[in-house]
Design an enzyme around this catalytic site. Structure first.
Site, PDB file in Angstrom:
ATOM      1  N   SER A 144       0.837  -1.203   0.000  1.00 41.73           N
ATOM      2  CA  SER A 144       0.000   0.000   0.000  1.00 41.73           C
ATOM      3  C   SER A 144       0.875   1.258   0.000  1.00 41.73           C
ATOM      4  O   SER A 144       1.573   1.513  -0.976  1.00 41.73           O
ATOM      5  CB  SER A 144      -0.965  -0.049   1.184  1.00 41.73           C
ATOM      6  OG  SER A 144      -1.940   0.960   1.081  1.00 41.73           O
ATOM      7  N   GLU A 162     -12.708   9.019 -12.383  1.00 38.46           N
ATOM      8  CA  GLU A 162     -12.940  10.071 -13.362  1.00 38.46           C
ATOM      9  C   GLU A 162     -12.064   9.863 -14.581  1.00 38.46           C
ATOM     10  O   GLU A 162     -11.108   9.093 -14.566  1.00 38.46           O
ATOM     11  CB  GLU A 162     -12.621  11.440 -12.748  1.00 38.46           C
ATOM     12  CG  GLU A 162     -13.467  11.834 -11.563  1.00 38.46           C
ATOM     13  CD  GLU A 162     -13.078  13.204 -11.026  1.00 38.46           C
ATOM     14  OE1 GLU A 162     -12.595  14.037 -11.831  1.00 38.46           O
ATOM     15  OE2 GLU A 162     -13.242  13.433  -9.823  1.00 38.46           O
ATOM     16  N   HIS A 186      -4.086  -0.514  -4.609  1.00 39.67           N
ATOM     17  CA  HIS A 186      -5.542  -0.721  -4.489  1.00 39.67           C
ATOM     18  C   HIS A 186      -6.181  -0.363  -5.835  1.00 39.67           C
ATOM     19  O   HIS A 186      -7.215   0.311  -5.892  1.00 39.67           O
ATOM     20  CB  HIS A 186      -6.131   0.151  -3.378  1.00 39.67           C
ATOM     21  CG  HIS A 186      -5.497  -0.033  -2.031  1.00 39.67           C
ATOM     22  ND1 HIS A 186      -5.825  -1.065  -1.178  1.00 39.67           N
ATOM     23  CD2 HIS A 186      -4.550   0.706  -1.389  1.00 39.67           C
ATOM     24  CE1 HIS A 186      -5.100  -0.958  -0.066  1.00 39.67           C
ATOM     25  NE2 HIS A 186      -4.321   0.106  -0.178  1.00 39.67           N
TER      26      HIS A 186
END
Length: 287
Positions: A144, A162, A186
């Site tokens: 992460s 987006e 992720h």
């Protein structure tokens, strides 16, 4: 002809090296198969492993550090140490530097990548890690936030879902352990394709690496990366890009980028970050 092609692909199959850099997309399996964590454990020396855990990215470093400590102890590591580094000054501690000079594996936990870089960047401790990784003396893993810091350019935060645009992301300087790449973690789980493309539009001399949860890009010293885990590693390659409007539009305007190459790799697939060559898992299995 098919035989020659297969033989050629087999010759390009990356040979396992003792050490590696494991860039993990987060939320790796800690309870059941633990495939990614077991791979790190094996590369760090298995039962001879001396593993140092650095939880500096976390707001609860002791809790997350202790969890990984128990995992690697349960696997049978010879020694596991937790370096609870919360301030840059602690990177000068001789006992911490001694641990980093002697260990066979370093694990960077998740949390906040800006915090992690703020503590470790340009310190003696980071210098030891970098030198030992480059000389093949140390296996390094980051999950992460610990994955986000691997490149020279780092995605420090931003939105998702987006179309690509500059306002989607905040960029910062990472730790530069694999300077050629920009990592987003992720990845498909949080719909981050748009922001990785936005990052590559701004830095077309880099390679975009998007890593799903419970998935790892394992970087070999010879330039190959291999995918491990349940999800995908997405490669955004701008080598042949012919045009982007990135320098000429406003922060929230849609970005255009032409002739961008995209690879979606699954478990066992390989990619060479310098040659930009893909090697499917089927050829590794046949070898």
């Amino acid at each position: 002809m098919l035989g020659l092609k297969t033989q050629s692909l087999e010759m390009r199959t990356p040979k396992a090296t003792k050490t590696a850099v494991l860039v993990i997309g987060g939320a790796e399996d800690k309870l059941h198969g633990r495939k990614i964590l077991k791979t790190f454990f094996a590369r760090a020396g298995a039962s001879d492993a001396y593993i140092t855990i650095i939880p500096s990215a976390s707001r609860e470093p002791s809790a997350i550090g202790n969890r990984y400590t128990r995992i690697f102890e349960d696997m049978g590591a010879n020694r596991v140490e937790l370096l609870d580094i919360r301030e840059r000054e602690q990177c000068k501690y001789r006992e911490y530097q001694s641990s980093l000079e002697s260990c066979t594996g370093v694990f960077l936990t998740g949390g906040d990548q800006l915090r992690l870089c703020g503590i470790l960047a340009d310190t003696d401790a980071m210098g030891i890690i970098r030198q030992r990784v480059r000389s093949g003396q140390l296996t390094l893993a980051g999950t992460s936030a610990g994955a986000a810091v691997m490149g020279h350019h780092m995605i420090a935060g931003g939105g998702s879902g987006e179309s690509p645009n500059r306002s989607l992301l905040d960029m910062a300087t990472g730790l530069g352990l694999i300077p050629e790449i920009i990592v987003d973690q992720h990845f498909h789980n949080r719909n981050r394709m748009g922001r990785l493309i936005s990052a590559i539009s701004s830095h077309p001399d880099r390679l975009g690496i998007g890593i799903d949860e419970d998935t790892c890009a394992l970087f070999e010293k010879d330039g190959w990366l291999q995918v491990i885990g349940k999800g995908s590693v997405t490669i955004v390659d701008p080598t042949e890009v012919t045009h982007t409007n990135e320098p000429h539009v406003g922060a929230s305007d849609p970005l255009t980028i032409h002739n961008l190459r995209l690879h979606v790799l699954g478990h066992g697939d390989c990619f060479h970050i310098y040659q930009r060559t893909v090697l499917p898992a089927v050829y590794r299995l046949s070898n």
